[in-house]
Design an enzyme around this catalytic site. Structure first.
Site, PDB file in Angstrom:
ATOM      1  N   GLY A   1      -9.282  -9.545  -0.428  1.00 50.64           N
ATOM      2  CA  GLY A   1      -8.083  -9.939   0.314  1.00 50.64           C
ATOM      3  C   GLY A   1      -7.599 -11.345   0.014  1.00 50.64           C
TER       4      GLY A   1
ATOM      5  N   LYS B   1     -19.770 -17.177   1.515  1.00 51.37           N
ATOM      6  CA  LYS B   1     -21.229 -17.060   1.536  1.00 51.37           C
ATOM      7  C   LYS B   1     -21.833 -16.459   0.283  1.00 51.37           C
ATOM      8  CE  LYS B   1     -21.742 -16.355   6.476  1.00 51.37           C
ATOM      9  NZ  LYS B   1     -22.063 -15.298   7.439  1.00 51.37           N
TER      10      LYS B   1
ATOM     11  N   GLY C   1     -13.518  -4.487  -0.154  1.00 55.23           N
ATOM     12  CA  GLY C   1     -14.887  -4.014   0.078  1.00 55.23           C
ATOM     13  C   GLY C   1     -15.274  -2.932  -0.912  1.00 55.23           C
TER      14      GLY C   1
ATOM     15  N   ARG D   1       0.822  -1.217   0.000  1.00 58.16           N
ATOM     16  CA  ARG D   1       0.000   0.000   0.000  1.00 58.16           C
ATOM     17  C   ARG D   1       0.852   1.262   0.000  1.00 58.16           C
ATOM     18  NH1 ARG D   1      -4.684  -2.177   4.062  1.00 58.16           N
ATOM     19  NH2 ARG D   1      -5.969  -3.059   2.417  1.00 58.16           N
TER      20      ARG D   1
END
Ligand code: AMP
Length: 420
Positions: A378, A222, A401, A36
């Site tokens: 991730g 999920k 996200g 990053r």
């Protein structure tokens, strides 16, 4: 909207929201993965090369509104210096007098790093100081109070600089002080940094100008987490590959035997509906045909391979097996645009990591042959890095996200604040 390339930073102080939320060694506080920090370098260099000065601001971890040594950005100063090749002045409080003075007297070529923004509740606008037992009324009042204090916080941050750059894609889906609210102080002097520009370019290419065939590969635990993105992609993709734990909700919905594999029983109808919608839209859906089953959720569990819809009682599917890998890899090899989010199995355990690694390799191979590939999230990014394939993927997203929300078609506050 102006771009960073159009802007001349000569004599200007630029406040840059970067994503320096990097992992640190728990004992030594040394940066263990500097991806990053490296990602922010082109933007910082552009400002400095133009003859401007730089004020860096970021969060690190979740200090929940309190100053805490382990979350101090002082731990990363030397890594930032190493990558930009310029000394970095660290200011230990993003709101103090020192911050005001240092920023006011910045000279061209100089770089300042402010302490963790999340040491103040105002950054996120959340009343962390309230105890668990607070009543709803107290929570409401405290939230209103923090929101009020947030205005002064944003105003002070904005007062440090002449222009604002957002280059923190990982937090672009949050309406925080430094990621969105501050932009209004710079109506004519706000822009994205190169990192966000590139993220947007990659995502917009996939969403709006995909070369065909376009294949999306969705994995992870999920279905419920991925419903919106799957729905949005159904009107865009040619092929949808599904793997990971979410497979079994689809298999059970179609009458298969899934043993004790992961399953969301309240999503069976929805799984059938998604399959129906895909058919209506002419999207080919590929579910695994076989699996590596385990007798326990354990790295040393006993394993066996069966057809995907014949998992014996007491066993659970934790990875895709050879036949599925072969079918998926062939679809990927024929694709011209590839989007991947979510592992094919419990890749954290060696025994169940083969499927995910094979998919990472298939995507890298297709990219080498000319496909455009975008990988985010991730776990998928970790799998790409573990297999040393990052440089063989067209774009590896820095924001899991944020990427999902963008691809779901949502408006991200950090993007809207600049694009309008
Ligand atoms: P997500 O955060 O939804 O992308 O899910 C990632 C997690 O899903 C990883 O930690 C994987 O270990 C887990 N996962 C993938 N496949 C399976 C599976 N077949 N059964 C249980 N967990 C899985």
């Amino acid at each position: 909207m102006q771009t960073i390339d159009q802007y001349n930073f000569k004599g200007k102080r630029a406040i840059i929201r970067v994503d320096f939320n990097v992992p640190l060694d728990k004992q030594t506080f040394v940066v263990t993965d500097d991806t990053r920090i490296r990602g922010a370098v082109p933007t910082i260099k552009k400002v400095l090369n133009d003859g401007g000065s730089v004020i860096l601001m970021s969060h690190l971890g979740r200090p929940d509104g309190k100053a805490q040594e382990k979350y101090s950005l002082k731990h990363i100063v030397s890594t930032v210096e190493k990558h930009i090749g310029v000394p970095v002045k660290f200011v230990g409080d993003c709101m103090g007098e020192e911050a005001k003075q240092v920023c006011a007297s910045l000279q061209p070529g100089q770089v300042v790093l402010l302490e963790n923004l999340r040491f103040y509740e105002e950054e996120e606008g959340k009343p962390y100081h309230l105890g668990e037992n607070a009543t709803e009324e107290e929570k409401k009042a405290a939230k209103a109070q923090v929101k009020e204090k947030q205005k002064a916080f944003v105003k002070q941050l904005a007062s440090y600089a002449d222009c604002y750059i957002n280059d923190a894609f990982g937090t672009a889906h949050r309406a925080h002080a430094s990621t969105a609210l501050i932009a209004e102080y710079f109506p004519n002097d706000k822009m994205f940094g190169y990192l966000i520009e590139n993220e947007l370019k990659a995502m917009d290419k996939v969403l709006h100008q995909p070369e065909r065939p376009f294949t999306a590969i969705m994995g992870g635990a999920k279905v419920s987490d991925k419903i919106l993105i799957i729905e949005n992609l159904l009107s865009r993709v040619d092929n949808l590959i599904i793997g990971g734990g979410m497979t079994y909700t689809f298999i059970k919905a179609q009458g298969g035997k899934i043993g004790k594999s992961l399953c969301e029983d309240d999503k069976l109808e929805l799984a059938l509906e998604l399959l129906k919608k895909a058919k209506e839209k002419g999207v080919k859906v590929y579910l695994p045909v076989d699996a590596v089953n385990a007798d326990a959720f354990d790295a040393n569990a006993n394993t066996q391979i069966t057809k995907i819809d014949q998992t014996p009682d007491g066993w659970m599917g934790l990875d895709i097996a050879e036949e599925s890998i072969k079918i998926f890899s062939e679809v990927i090899a024929q694709s011209k645009t590839i989007l991947w989010n979510g592992p094919m199995g419990v890749f954290e355990m060696e025994k169940f990591s083969k499927g995910t690694s094979a998919i990472a390799k298939a995507i890298a191979d297709a990219t080498t042959k000319g496909a455009f590939s975008l990988v985010g999230g991730g776990d998928s990014v970790a799998a790409v890095n573990k297999n040393k394939l990052a440089d063989k993927i067209s774009y590896v997203s820095t924001g899991g996200g944020a990427m999902l929300e963008y691809l779901e078609g949502k408006e991200l506050p950090g993007i809207k604040a600049i694009r309008g």
